[in-house]
Design a protein around this motif. Structure first.
Motif, PDB file in Angstrom:
ATOM      1  N   TYR A  86     -66.695 147.017   8.728  1.00 47.12           N
ATOM      2  CA  TYR A  86     -66.746 147.721  10.179  1.00 47.12           C
ATOM      3  C   TYR A  86     -66.223 146.478  10.985  1.00 47.12           C
ATOM      4  O   TYR A  86     -66.198 145.614  10.841  1.00 47.12           O
ATOM      5  CB  TYR A  86     -68.469 147.692  10.504  1.00 47.12           C
ATOM      6  CG  TYR A  86     -68.599 148.502  11.983  1.00 47.12           C
ATOM      7  CD1 TYR A  86     -68.922 149.852  11.896  1.00 47.12           C
ATOM      8  CD2 TYR A  86     -68.562 147.859  13.137  1.00 47.12           C
ATOM      9  CE1 TYR A  86     -68.984 150.426  12.878  1.00 47.12           C
ATOM     10  CE2 TYR A  86     -68.817 148.656  14.261  1.00 47.12           C
ATOM     11  CZ  TYR A  86     -68.977 149.863  14.184  1.00 47.12           C
ATOM     12  OH  TYR A  86     -69.259 150.534  15.430  1.00 47.12           O
ATOM     13  N   GLU A 100     -64.929 152.160  11.386  1.00 49.23           N
ATOM     14  CA  GLU A 100     -65.804 152.033  10.039  1.00 49.23           C
ATOM     15  C   GLU A 100     -65.209 152.490   8.848  1.00 49.23           C
ATOM     16  O   GLU A 100     -64.076 153.463   8.803  1.00 49.23           O
ATOM     17  CB  GLU A 100     -67.131 152.792  10.305  1.00 49.23           C
ATOM     18  CG  GLU A 100     -68.112 152.836   9.287  1.00 49.23           C
ATOM     19  CD  GLU A 100     -69.325 153.593   9.568  1.00 49.23           C
ATOM     20  OE1 GLU A 100     -69.742 153.552  10.785  1.00 49.23           O
ATOM     21  OE2 GLU A 100     -69.719 154.304   8.401  1.00 49.23           O
ATOM     22  N   SER A 419     -74.644 154.756  19.416  1.00 52.81           N
ATOM     23  CA  SER A 419     -73.605 154.323  18.370  1.00 52.81           C
ATOM     24  C   SER A 419     -72.190 154.030  18.488  1.00 52.81           C
ATOM     25  O   SER A 419     -71.715 153.489  17.559  1.00 52.81           O
ATOM     26  CB  SER A 419     -73.956 155.116  17.185  1.00 52.81           C
ATOM     27  OG  SER A 419     -73.375 156.530  17.749  1.00 52.81           O
ATOM     28  N   SER A 420     -71.804 154.461  19.599  1.00 50.52           N
ATOM     29  CA  SER A 420     -70.496 154.358  20.021  1.00 50.52           C
ATOM     30  C   SER A 420     -70.361 154.176  21.485  1.00 50.52           C
ATOM     31  O   SER A 420     -71.170 154.890  22.102  1.00 50.52           O
ATOM     32  CB  SER A 420     -69.388 155.557  19.447  1.00 50.52           C
ATOM     33  OG  SER A 420     -68.145 155.231  19.632  1.00 50.52           O
ATOM     34  N   MET A 423     -69.691 158.514  23.233  1.00 52.41           N
ATOM     35  CA  MET A 423     -70.442 159.260  22.232  1.00 52.41           C
ATOM     36  C   MET A 423     -70.533 160.990  22.502  1.00 52.41           C
ATOM     37  O   MET A 423     -70.959 161.125  23.546  1.00 52.41           O
ATOM     38  CB  MET A 423     -71.882 158.781  21.724  1.00 52.41           C
ATOM     39  CG  MET A 423     -72.516 159.157  20.491  1.00 52.41           C
ATOM     40  SD  MET A 423     -71.863 158.850  19.029  1.00 52.41           S
ATOM     41  CE  MET A 423     -72.568 159.925  17.846  1.00 52.41           C
ATOM     42  N   SER A 451     -60.868 156.651  22.384  1.00 51.22           N
ATOM     43  CA  SER A 451     -61.669 156.648  21.125  1.00 51.22           C
ATOM     44  C   SER A 451     -63.223 156.883  21.332  1.00 51.22           C
ATOM     45  O   SER A 451     -63.723 156.569  22.371  1.00 51.22           O
ATOM     46  CB  SER A 451     -61.480 155.164  20.377  1.00 51.22           C
ATOM     47  OG  SER A 451     -60.380 154.963  20.050  1.00 51.22           O
ATOM     48  N   GLY A 453     -67.088 158.498  19.330  1.00 56.28           N
ATOM     49  CA  GLY A 453     -67.917 158.683  18.179  1.00 56.28           C
ATOM     50  C   GLY A 453     -68.422 160.222  18.411  1.00 56.28           C
ATOM     51  O   GLY A 453     -68.502 160.570  19.486  1.00 56.28           O
ATOM     52  N   SER A 454     -68.786 160.722  17.252  1.00 56.45           N
ATOM     53  CA  SER A 454     -69.372 162.267  17.445  1.00 56.45           C
ATOM     54  C   SER A 454     -70.360 162.507  16.438  1.00 56.45           C
ATOM     55  O   SER A 454     -70.664 161.555  15.385  1.00 56.45           O
ATOM     56  CB  SER A 454     -68.197 163.342  17.029  1.00 56.45           C
ATOM     57  OG  SER A 454     -67.863 163.326  15.742  1.00 56.45           O
TER      58      SER A 454
END
Length: 507
Positions: A86, A100, A419-420, A423, A451, A453-454
């Motif tokens: 990571y 990641e 987590s991001s 998100m 950038s 996360g999803s």
């Protein structure tokens, strides 16, 4: 390697971080910072560590730091590290990106974006990026530098460049895929011919690649699969093994079981007849006294031994090989998941005991390996364990059995939304949105070069309903920044139209 510190770049040296205070001090310096979270047991970490070291040499103006994820839980938790390898990228002391997984091309892209300059990249030689990276990585780095750090033009294609992606696409192009010497019609070695004959006898359709026609693929596959010879046989993207293992699995009937358990269509009528005959013969395991157990058809002594084995540890995996040296890709996958989830477990190498290997298939009514048991109950093989991991069901069962601390729904939601840094909870995935509103938000974020996360809320009804209450927002998509709700599609589009979207998500 020495400890990390603030100030200028790392001068081409990777430094180990021993505490959160040490990392915080490094982030206060003027240099861009790239942090690699790794683990000593993870082969992918070791491979990416080589690429990381070469990139440190090519970008001496940046600071390259390593954090051993399990040894530094405070740092890992601070950056929501759930798996290794990571990477987190910092500029001006702020986290600007993350990565990641083991993809040298994407790592080189992101490093160049944070720390690159055209002159530095063009002076780098392919050799300096290491074997694992190769010329394709150099090209990716050059392309990124030429964009002058403009992430607006970055798209999925640039992230999917490189040999690693090509190999991944090949092994996943057919449910059964064979890397061989020659073609199925004209094999160029005896081992390849034997595996082709076996697959035809099994009655499965398969794709193939002649490694004699492409040396890049030939050498790349040895590292990709961590298997030094050919042929190499894959099922559903996972390595089964080479010629010897394929022959042994075919002769024992286990190859057929693997294909059946993974939903591979069987075309041959003869195979089905042979399968029925094998099923009958396998139930007739020799008795060792004590008669036949009514529940399984196994002799009482073996049934008792198997029952003791599956209950010998709260979590036990029956696998091919040992955790340090798995002998098949499916076993390796389950081991990775258990280690990623930090679950203590025992293992049994079914290659070392044929009585257990054959008997457990009947005892569990599960015809292939690995088999994972939790609290004495069969969970399933690699496909099921992977699905349970994605849905959160694995953690839930582990918590119910008292193996890991119980996590409330609110805790899960809190972990997910943070987590991001950016998100998105959406229907579908960024590559394949399942509703127009989700698609518009994805496009807006990608257009701005953000950038994110999803999470696909269609995959988990508990998350889907729970998040509505958690956020007090009844519809999807929902966009979060640093754990705080930004809003849905309309708000995101308004921010984009006013030119405020990027600044809102980078404050």
């Amino acid at each position: 390697m020495g400890g990390g510190g603030g100030g200028g770049g790392g001068g081409g040296v990777v430094k180990d971080v021993g505490s959160k205070a040490q990392l915080d001090e490094a982030l206060h310096g003027a240099a861009p910072v790239v942090v690699h979270f790794w683990a000593s047991w993870c082969e992918a970490s070791k491979q990416m560590d080589q690429v990381f070291a070469h990139l440190a040499t090519d970008f001496p103006q940046a600071l390259f730091l390593r954090v051993e994820a399990e040894e530094q839980p405070e740092i890992s938790e601070a950056y929501a590290v759930a798996a290794v390898p990571y990477f987190v990228f910092f500029k001006d002391g702020k986290s600007v990106d993350k990565l990641e997984g083991a993809n040298p091309s994407i790592l080189a892209n992101r490093v160049a974006k944070v720390a690159g300059s055209t002159s530095l990249v063009e002076s780098a030689s392919p050799a300096s990026l290491g074997i694992a990276a190769g010329p394709t990585v150099l090209e990716a780095v050059k392309d990124m530098a030429k964009e002058n750090n403009s992430s607006k033009n970055e798209n999925a294609n640039s992230d999917l460049s490189g040999l690693t992606t090509r190999l991944w696409q090949l092994v996943n192009s057919h449910p059964v895929f064979l890397f061989m010497k020659g073609s199925p019609e004209q094999p160029r070695c005896g081992f390849s011919r034997k595996v082709v004959e076996i697959l035809k006898d099994e009655g499965v359709e398969f794709g193939s690649f002649d490694i004699l026609t492409d040396n890049e693929v030939r050498e790349g596959m040895k590292k990709f699969s961590n298997w030094p010879t050919f042929p190499q046989l894959f099922c559903k993207g996972e390595l089964l093994g080479g010629g010897d293992i394929a022959v042994a699995m075919h002769e024992s009937g286990e190859l057929k079981d693997v294909f059946r358990d993974h939903g591979v269509p069987i075309n041959s009528k003869e195979t089905k007849v042979a399968e029925s005959a094998k099923d009958v013969s396998e139930t007739s395991i020799p008795e060792k006294g004590g008669g036949i157990s009514d529940s399984t058809g196994l002799n009482v002594e073996l049934a008792s031994r198997l029952r003791t084995l599956v209950n010998s540890s709260p979590v036990i995996i029956f696998m091919k090989g040992r955790p340090e040296e798995p002998k098949c890709g499916f076993s390796h996958k389950v081991i990775e998941i258990l280690q990623q989830e930090k679950v203590a477990f025992e293992s049994f190498d079914i290659l070392s005991d044929d009585e257990v290997r054959q008997g457990l298939k009947i005892f569990s009514n599960w015809s292939s390996y690995p088999q994972l048991y939790i609290g004495g109950e069969l969970i399933g093989g690699s496909d099921i364990v992977m699905e349970m991991l994605k849905s959160g069901e694995l953690k839930k069962i582990l918590a119910e059995k008292g193996i890991v601390p119980k996590v409330t729904l609110e805790d899960r939601l809190k972990n997910l939304v943070t987590s991001s840094p950016v998100m998105l909870f959406m229907k579908g995935t960024p590559d394949a949105p399942r509703c127009g509103f989700s698609s518009k938000v994805v496009n807006a974020l990608q257009d701005e070069g953000i950038s994110f996360g999803s999470f696909d809320i269609l995959t988990n009804e508990e998350i889907r309903q729970g998040l509505k209450t958690y956020s007090n927002w009844p519809t999807y998509p929902q966009l979060y920044y640093k754990g705080e709700l930004i809003g849905g599609c309309d708000i995101v589009l308004e921010l984009q139209n006013s030119g405020e979207l990027k600044s809102t998500l980078s404050e």
